[in-house]
Write a protein that holds these residues in place. Structure first.
Motif, PDB file in Angstrom:
ATOM      1  N   THR A 140      12.257   6.526   2.853  1.00 50.63           N
ATOM      2  CA  THR A 140      13.453   5.758   2.519  1.00 50.63           C
ATOM      3  C   THR A 140      14.055   6.279   1.226  1.00 50.63           C
ATOM      4  OG1 THR A 140      12.555   3.779   3.574  1.00 50.63           O
ATOM      5  CG2 THR A 140      14.349   3.461   1.999  1.00 50.63           C
ATOM      6  N   TYR A 141      15.358   6.562   1.255  1.00 48.54           N
ATOM      7  CA  TYR A 141      16.087   7.049   0.081  1.00 48.54           C
ATOM      8  C   TYR A 141      16.975   5.941  -0.479  1.00 48.54           C
ATOM      9  CZ  TYR A 141      15.298  12.163   0.257  1.00 48.54           C
ATOM     10  OH  TYR A 141      14.763  13.429   0.191  1.00 48.54           O
ATOM     11  N   ASN A 142      17.064   5.877  -1.792  1.00 47.54           N
ATOM     12  CA  ASN A 142      18.047   5.040  -2.473  1.00 47.54           C
ATOM     13  C   ASN A 142      18.612   5.888  -3.604  1.00 47.54           C
ATOM     14  OD1 ASN A 142      19.474   3.159  -4.020  1.00 47.54           O
ATOM     15  ND2 ASN A 142      18.091   1.493  -3.464  1.00 47.54           N
ATOM     16  N   VAL A 143      19.878   6.268  -3.487  1.00 50.82           N
ATOM     17  CA  VAL A 143      20.482   7.214  -4.425  1.00 50.82           C
ATOM     18  C   VAL A 143      21.650   6.551  -5.146  1.00 50.82           C
ATOM     19  CG1 VAL A 143      21.572   9.474  -4.709  1.00 50.82           C
ATOM     20  CG2 VAL A 143      19.855   9.125  -2.913  1.00 50.82           C
ATOM     21  N   ASN A 159      21.948  17.270  -6.855  1.00 49.99           N
ATOM     22  CA  ASN A 159      22.693  16.369  -5.975  1.00 49.99           C
ATOM     23  C   ASN A 159      22.876  16.964  -4.579  1.00 49.99           C
ATOM     24  OD1 ASN A 159      22.869  14.578  -8.083  1.00 49.99           O
ATOM     25  ND2 ASN A 159      24.981  15.095  -8.620  1.00 49.99           N
ATOM     26  N   GLU A 160      23.013  18.285  -4.504  1.00 52.62           N
ATOM     27  CA  GLU A 160      23.157  18.938  -3.200  1.00 52.62           C
ATOM     28  C   GLU A 160      21.902  18.754  -2.357  1.00 52.62           C
ATOM     29  OE1 GLU A 160      24.033  22.974  -4.105  1.00 52.62           O
ATOM     30  OE2 GLU A 160      25.987  22.540  -5.011  1.00 52.62           O
ATOM     31  N   LYS A 161      20.743  18.967  -2.958  1.00 52.81           N
ATOM     32  CA  LYS A 161      19.485  18.817  -2.217  1.00 52.81           C
ATOM     33  C   LYS A 161      19.248  17.370  -1.810  1.00 52.81           C
ATOM     34  CE  LYS A 161      16.565  22.649  -3.721  1.00 52.81           C
ATOM     35  NZ  LYS A 161      15.258  23.004  -4.314  1.00 52.81           N
ATOM     36  N   ILE A 162      19.509  16.461  -2.727  1.00 49.47           N
ATOM     37  CA  ILE A 162      19.298  15.047  -2.416  1.00 49.47           C
ATOM     38  C   ILE A 162      20.157  14.640  -1.227  1.00 49.47           C
ATOM     39  CG2 ILE A 162      19.694  12.704  -3.259  1.00 49.47           C
ATOM     40  CD1 ILE A 162      18.831  13.693  -6.035  1.00 49.47           C
ATOM     41  N   SER A 163      21.427  15.034  -1.234  1.00 51.50           N
ATOM     42  CA  SER A 163      22.333  14.686  -0.144  1.00 51.50           C
ATOM     43  C   SER A 163      21.867  15.286   1.183  1.00 51.50           C
ATOM     44  CB  SER A 163      23.746  15.168  -0.478  1.00 51.50           C
ATOM     45  OG  SER A 163      24.638  14.875   0.568  1.00 51.50           O
ATOM     46  N   ALA A 164      21.414  16.526   1.140  1.00 52.04           N
ATOM     47  CA  ALA A 164      20.995  17.211   2.364  1.00 52.04           C
ATOM     48  C   ALA A 164      19.769  16.557   2.987  1.00 52.04           C
ATOM     49  CB  ALA A 164      20.720  18.680   2.064  1.00 52.04           C
ATOM     50  N   TYR A 165      18.779  16.227   2.183  1.00 55.19           N
ATOM     51  CA  TYR A 165      17.538  15.678   2.728  1.00 55.19           C
ATOM     52  C   TYR A 165      17.627  14.177   2.998  1.00 55.19           C
ATOM     53  CZ  TYR A 165      15.200  20.119   2.024  1.00 55.19           C
ATOM     54  OH  TYR A 165      14.834  21.443   2.110  1.00 55.19           O
ATOM     55  N   GLN A 166      18.547  13.498   2.333  1.00 46.41           N
ATOM     56  CA  GLN A 166      18.736  12.081   2.610  1.00 46.41           C
ATOM     57  C   GLN A 166      19.277  11.871   4.021  1.00 46.41           C
ATOM     58  OE1 GLN A 166      21.659  10.157   0.136  1.00 46.41           O
ATOM     59  NE2 GLN A 166      20.942   8.086   0.646  1.00 46.41           N
ATOM     60  N   GLY A 217       0.788  -1.225   0.000  1.00 47.91           N
ATOM     61  CA  GLY A 217       0.000   0.000   0.000  1.00 47.91           C
ATOM     62  C   GLY A 217       0.819   1.272   0.000  1.00 47.91           C
ATOM     63  N   SER A 218       2.132   1.162   0.169  1.00 52.43           N
ATOM     64  CA  SER A 218       2.996   2.342   0.108  1.00 52.43           C
ATOM     65  C   SER A 218       3.299   2.676  -1.351  1.00 52.43           C
ATOM     66  CB  SER A 218       4.290   2.095   0.884  1.00 52.43           C
ATOM     67  OG  SER A 218       5.040   1.050   0.276  1.00 52.43           O
ATOM     68  N   TYR A 219       4.029   3.770  -1.550  1.00 55.46           N
ATOM     69  CA  TYR A 219       4.341   4.236  -2.904  1.00 55.46           C
ATOM     70  C   TYR A 219       5.845   4.394  -3.072  1.00 55.46           C
ATOM     71  CZ  TYR A 219      -0.615   5.204  -3.592  1.00 55.46           C
ATOM     72  OH  TYR A 219      -1.974   5.079  -3.723  1.00 55.46           O
ATOM     73  N   MET A 220       6.291   4.269  -4.309  1.00 56.07           N
ATOM     74  CA  MET A 220       7.697   4.453  -4.644  1.00 56.07           C
ATOM     75  C   MET A 220       7.793   5.371  -5.861  1.00 56.07           C
ATOM     76  SD  MET A 220      10.635   1.595  -5.468  1.00 56.07           S
ATOM     77  CE  MET A 220       9.859   0.994  -6.973  1.00 56.07           C
ATOM     78  N   GLN A 221       8.564   6.429  -5.720  1.00 56.67           N
ATOM     79  CA  GLN A 221       8.777   7.364  -6.825  1.00 56.67           C
ATOM     80  C   GLN A 221      10.232   7.317  -7.264  1.00 56.67           C
ATOM     81  OE1 GLN A 221       7.224  11.668  -7.146  1.00 56.67           O
ATOM     82  NE2 GLN A 221       9.363  11.934  -6.572  1.00 56.67           N
ATOM     83  N   THR A 222      10.441   7.162  -8.564  1.00 51.98           N
ATOM     84  CA  THR A 222      11.784   7.154  -9.134  1.00 51.98           C
ATOM     85  C   THR A 222      11.973   8.388  -9.998  1.00 51.98           C
ATOM     86  OG1 THR A 222      11.873   4.731  -9.169  1.00 51.98           O
ATOM     87  CG2 THR A 222      13.388   5.907 -10.633  1.00 51.98           C
ATOM     88  N   SER A 223      13.086   9.086  -9.782  1.00 52.48           N
ATOM     89  CA  SER A 223      13.458  10.238 -10.607  1.00 52.48           C
ATOM     90  C   SER A 223      14.875  10.010 -11.114  1.00 52.48           C
ATOM     91  CB  SER A 223      13.399  11.540  -9.800  1.00 52.48           C
ATOM     92  OG  SER A 223      12.108  11.753  -9.259  1.00 52.48           O
ATOM     93  N   LYS A 260      20.172   9.042  -9.993  1.00 53.59           N
ATOM     94  CA  LYS A 260      18.913   8.307  -9.839  1.00 53.59           C
ATOM     95  C   LYS A 260      18.496   8.349  -8.378  1.00 53.59           C
ATOM     96  CE  LYS A 260      16.795   3.739 -10.555  1.00 53.59           C
ATOM     97  NZ  LYS A 260      17.017   2.366 -11.098  1.00 53.59           N
ATOM     98  N   LEU A 261      17.284   8.830  -8.141  1.00 53.85           N
ATOM     99  CA  LEU A 261      16.744   8.939  -6.789  1.00 53.85           C
ATOM    100  C   LEU A 261      15.461   8.124  -6.701  1.00 53.85           C
ATOM    101  CD1 LEU A 261      16.323  10.198  -3.950  1.00 53.85           C
ATOM    102  CD2 LEU A 261      15.218  12.135  -5.107  1.00 53.85           C
ATOM    103  N   VAL A 262      15.404   7.212  -5.743  1.00 54.65           N
ATOM    104  CA  VAL A 262      14.193   6.432  -5.477  1.00 54.65           C
ATOM    105  C   VAL A 262      13.789   6.699  -4.035  1.00 54.65           C
ATOM    106  CG1 VAL A 262      13.139   4.146  -5.413  1.00 54.65           C
ATOM    107  CG2 VAL A 262      14.936   4.647  -7.091  1.00 54.65           C
ATOM    108  N   ILE A 263      12.573   7.221  -3.840  1.00 51.72           N
ATOM    109  CA  ILE A 263      12.068   7.442  -2.490  1.00 51.72           C
ATOM    110  C   ILE A 263      10.808   6.604  -2.293  1.00 51.72           C
ATOM    111  CG2 ILE A 263      13.077   9.722  -2.189  1.00 51.72           C
ATOM    112  CD1 ILE A 263      10.414  10.973  -2.885  1.00 51.72           C
ATOM    113  N   SER A 264      10.674   6.052  -1.078  1.00 52.14           N
ATOM    114  CA  SER A 264       9.543   5.173  -0.768  1.00 52.14           C
ATOM    115  C   SER A 264       8.917   5.594   0.547  1.00 52.14           C
ATOM    116  CB  SER A 264      10.007   3.717  -0.662  1.00 52.14           C
ATOM    117  OG  SER A 264      10.640   3.293  -1.847  1.00 52.14           O
TER     118      SER A 264
END
Length: 306
Positions: A276-279, A260-267, A244-250, A287-291
């Motif tokens: 959950t982050y997977n970078v 990359n700066e924002k991804i690193s800061a918020y991860q 029932g959760s969601y996963m977004q890939t960018s 590639k950023l995957v958040i769940s």
């Protein structure tokens, strides 16, 4: 370093999806507004004014479209070169999700295009010259058409005039069916017949994506009219998982440094927000995957604003 203005930074997560919906809906507006042969200010649905009849695909002579249609990659493989942005939506998967309120469902497309049949999958491609077309999967293999529909034979296909000369809206039946201005429909047939080259410029970002099972997929490239995009190209999708959760890939090709700066800061503290982050960063691709649950992905994307 390139910075976005505050209005851009404060965009809501669903604005992405609303923009996609506007992009898709714009095709219908474009079709009905282009090459109009009447001075009537009332814009009809894609079906013509007057009596409609149900036409089984089996009764349309000539070739029918037969092409795999399970992801945005399949749509791009049918698209002539020069696509500036494209969207694929599996309308069977929107039902019961927040995206049903944005994209609708199978019956929504039936109403919007006056098909008299459900549409289960939808793809739209846009070009820099404001042209475009859509592909629609219609499992019932029949659509409503005006009585005495005009047809234009081309390369063995019958291109059907949805409004009998009133507006520039044409169909080619098959799996999927094509709908759009005559020039765009002819170009898609050209790709199918090997006379024109399909779009391949998004292959690099698509090669990094898992294309199966998405509710929605999008590709965009930076142009003179879309300079606010923070990468040369990006791909984005959204999936609903079994729990029932969601996963977004960018996926970003040649991203601006701020991505990359924002991804690193918020991860760094994402677990505090239940995300959950997977970078993965390799050469010129990020590639950023958040769940998480839908609301948390909404909020996280709003924080990232990329």
């Amino acid at each position: 370093m390139k910075r976005k203005d505050p209005a851009t930074k404060n965009q809501k997560y669903l604005a992405v999806f609303l923009a996609v919906t506007m992009f898709l809906s714009a095709f219908l507006i474009y079709f009905t507004a282009t090459d109009s042969k009447t001075d009537n200010d009332n814009t009809p649905n894609s079906g013509a004014d007057g009596e409609l009849i149900t036409v089984p695909f089996s009764q349309v002579p000539g070739k029918h479209v037969q092409h795999q249609f399970n992801s945005i990659a399949d749509g791009l493989n049918m698209s002539p070169e020069g696509v500036t942005n494209a969207v694929y939506v599996d309308l069977q998967k929107t039902r019961g999700t927040p995206l049903e309120y944005v994209f609708g469902n199978e019956q929504t497309m039936n109403t919007s295009f006056s098909y008299g049949a459900d549409v289960t999958k939808r793809y739209g491609a846009s070009y820099g010259n404001e042209s475009g077309f859509e592909l629609h999967q219609i499992p019932e293999q029949e659509i409503d058409m005006p009585l005495n529909t005009q047809a234009m034979p081309y390369e063995g296909y019958q291109i059907l005039d949805r409004t009998n000369g009133t507006y520039n809206i044409w169909n080619v039946v098959g799996s999927p069916s094509i709908i759009g201005p005559i020039q765009s429909v002819v170009s898609v047939i050209g790709v199918l017949e090997g006379n024109e080259t399909s779009t391949t410029e998004y292959n690099q970002v698509l090669s990094q994506a898992d294309l199966e099972g998405s509710i929605y997929q999008e590709v965009v490239k930076r142009t003179n009219s879309s300079e606010e995009i923070s990468a040369e190209q990006y791909y984005r999708d959204l999936k609903k998982l079994d729990d029932g959760s969601y996963m977004q890939t960018s996926i970003y090709l040649n991203p601006d440094p701020e991505i990359n700066e924002k991804i690193s800061a918020y991860q760094a503290n994402s677990s505090e927000r239940g995300v959950t982050y997977n970078v993965t960063i390799s050469e010129n691709i990020t590639k950023l995957v958040i769940s998480s649950d839908f609301e948390s992905i909404y909020n996280e994307s709003n924080l990232l604003s990329i």
